[in-house]
Design an enzyme around this catalytic site. Structure first.
Site, PDB file in Angstrom:
ATOM      1  N   SER A 102      37.944  46.196  32.961  1.00  0.00           N
ATOM      2  CA  SER A 102      38.021  45.779  31.560  1.00  0.00           C
ATOM      3  C   SER A 102      37.010  46.510  30.676  1.00  0.00           C
ATOM      4  O   SER A 102      37.082  47.704  30.497  1.00  0.00           O
ATOM      5  CB  SER A 102      37.843  44.257  31.481  1.00  0.00           C
ATOM      6  N   ASP A 241      39.781  47.066  24.130  1.00  0.00           N
ATOM      7  CA  ASP A 241      38.836  47.345  25.209  1.00  0.00           C
ATOM      8  C   ASP A 241      39.516  48.220  26.259  1.00  0.00           C
ATOM      9  O   ASP A 241      40.668  48.634  26.093  1.00  0.00           O
ATOM     10  CB  ASP A 241      38.273  46.053  25.810  1.00  0.00           C
ATOM     11  N   ASP A 243      40.966  47.894  29.089  1.00  0.00           N
ATOM     12  CA  ASP A 243      42.255  47.581  29.712  1.00  0.00           C
ATOM     13  C   ASP A 243      43.255  46.955  28.743  1.00  0.00           C
ATOM     14  O   ASP A 243      44.352  46.573  29.145  1.00  0.00           O
ATOM     15  CB  ASP A 243      42.068  46.687  30.942  1.00  0.00           C
ATOM     16  N   ASP A 245      43.403  44.140  26.943  1.00  0.00           N
ATOM     17  CA  ASP A 245      43.695  42.716  26.770  1.00  0.00           C
ATOM     18  C   ASP A 245      42.798  42.062  25.726  1.00  0.00           C
ATOM     19  O   ASP A 245      42.908  40.876  25.451  1.00  0.00           O
ATOM     20  CB  ASP A 245      43.610  41.965  28.103  1.00  0.00           C
TER      21      ASP A 245
END
Length: 446
Positions: A102, A241, A243, A245
């Protein structure tokens, strides 16, 4: 989650080459997951990753372990976490596996799973996978080994899904939008979604090299996108960010619009258009201003523990749709089965166009309370939250602030820290009462 050996609140995460994020462990994890998932349906699993250099290594290890368990693998390549959740569902796969840490630096990585319905795995399945990890690894017969195929059209499928979450009667034509992809998994997705919907897009953080993910860009480092919005006289900026999400926004004046404000805008629009179901779930860290603003609209608000997993659990329990965290995890279960930064941004854009208001004007409906957060390190064996003087300091603050402020005292889930958080109408009150409580905590930890 404290009884878990490997899984944390958001999968398994750590520094590459150490602990559990190494080829040997990850191959065994793939095998164990495959053994638990085998025979439940399609016998297929999807694997996606962000842009970290270690993703190639971990992808190969997972592929080997799953194949040894007799599971077929669909390789998605670099894709946002919410895309993997969506594609797992549409491909009718047994599960989706995300290789990502992440918002962490490139030298960290992690593994998390989605179930066949695009949700995070149930606790009992994670526990079963952990139990299987303790058994010796065995390979199925050669004619039963899983096969791996690369799914070339995965980005296009997800781009169409995102566009499908934007009203067909609306267009982004005439809007100039800066998109910061954090050199992460949305680099080839987010700019295309917005440009195909008509926006003029200025890309930053869209040149991943395996090492620069989240480096001075993205939702955890807002300076680059803020400066770009102001310099380019853009209407707004998206900051995702690594990833994809998580989302933070910037209005045309350069003000950062965080997850609490995004949740407010989406909930307000859902109320106005008759699509609101129940209320909104935030966390114990959500700004008091969100609770007050939603209350003014007559929208119920409840708080969960920190973590989008806990927000999701409470949404499902209450049969509500909208929730999120100030860090930018935004959930709208009417649109996506997990937090999706691109989809959340499109919902804000739709609200702007429908209301004929700028992002700056829309966000003014919620006034953020000044918030002071102080971290106090404590030593093993001390119990500062149980101390009488600490409890009295909290009571003093709560009595002084009344309904115009809020106090939160909690232990960190990852470090030996007590987090002291105070919100108040007045910044001076916020900082002075936070220091008053922190001082009491420090005396216990010496």
């Amino acid at each position: 989650m404290s009884d878990r050996k490997y899984f944390g609140t958001d999968g398994i995460r750590g520094k590459v080459g150490e602990s559990m994020i190494n080829p040997e462990f990850v191959m065994k994890l793939g095998w164990a997951a495959g053994k638990i998932l085998a025979g439940q349906g399609t016998n297929n699993v999807l694997i996606g990753k962000d842009t970290r250099i270690s993703g190639y290594m971990l992808e190969s290890a997972l592929e080997a372990g799953l194949s040894a368990a007799g599971i077929n693998i669909g390789l998605l390549g670099p894709m946002p976490t919410p895309a993997i959740a969506y594609l797992t569902k549409t491909f009718r796969s047994e599960a989706g596996i995300v290789i990502s840490a992440s918002h962490n630096p490139y030298y960290d990585n992690g593994i998390k799973f989605f179930s066949a319905d695009g949700m995070k795995l149930d606790d009992d399945i994670e526990i079963a996978i952990e139990a299987m990890m303790d058994k010796p690894m065995e390979c199925v017969a050669s004619d039963k080994l899983g096969k791996a195929v690369r799914i070339a059209d995965a980005p296009g499928r997800y781009i169409e899904f995102c566009k499908g979450n934007f009203p067909s009667a609306l267009s982004l034509k005439g809007l100039k939008i800066v998109v910061d992809c954090a050199h992460g998994a949305t680099y080839h997705i987010a700019p295309n979604v917005l440009s195909e919907l008509g926006a003029e897009v200025i890309e930053i953080g869209a040149e991943p090299d395996g090492l620069n993910i989240n480096q001075k860009v993205g939702a955890t480092s807002m300076k680059a996108v803020t400066e770009s919005v102001v310099e380019n006289k853009a209407d707004l900026g998206f900051a995702l960010d690594g990833d994809g999400d998580r989302l933070m926004l910037v209005d045309h004046k350069g003000n950062v619009i965080d997850g609490d404000q995004i949740v407010y805008i989406i909930a307000r629009d859902a109320l106005k258009t008759g699509r609101l179901k129940g209320g909104v779930v935030g966390t114990v860290m959500s700004n008091l201003g969100l609770e007050v603003a939603l209350g003014t609209l007559g929208i119920p608000f409840v708080r969960s523990k920190v973590g989008d997993r806990h927000v999701m659990e409470l949404l499902k329990q209450k049969d509500w749709l909208i929730g999120g965290e100030s860090s930018g995890h935004v959930l709208n279960l009417a649109a996506a089965s997990t937090g999706d930064g691109i989809v959340a941004g499109l919902q804000v854009l739709a609200a702007m166009l429908t209301a004929e208001m700028t992002l700056h004007e829309l966000s003014r409906g919620m006034s953020k309370y000044p918030q002071t957060l102080i971290n106090v390190r404590f030593s093993e064996g001390t119990t500062p939250l149980e101390d009488k003087a600490v409890k009295q300091a909290v009571l003093d603050a709560e009595k002084a602030l009344g309904d115009k402020g809020r106090v939160l005292l909690r232990k960190s889930g990852t470090e030996p820290l007590v987090r002291v958080m105070v919100e108040a109408h007045d910044e001076q009150d916020s900082s002075s009462w936070a220091e008053h409580i922190a001082s009491a905590v420090r005396k216990v930890t010496v």
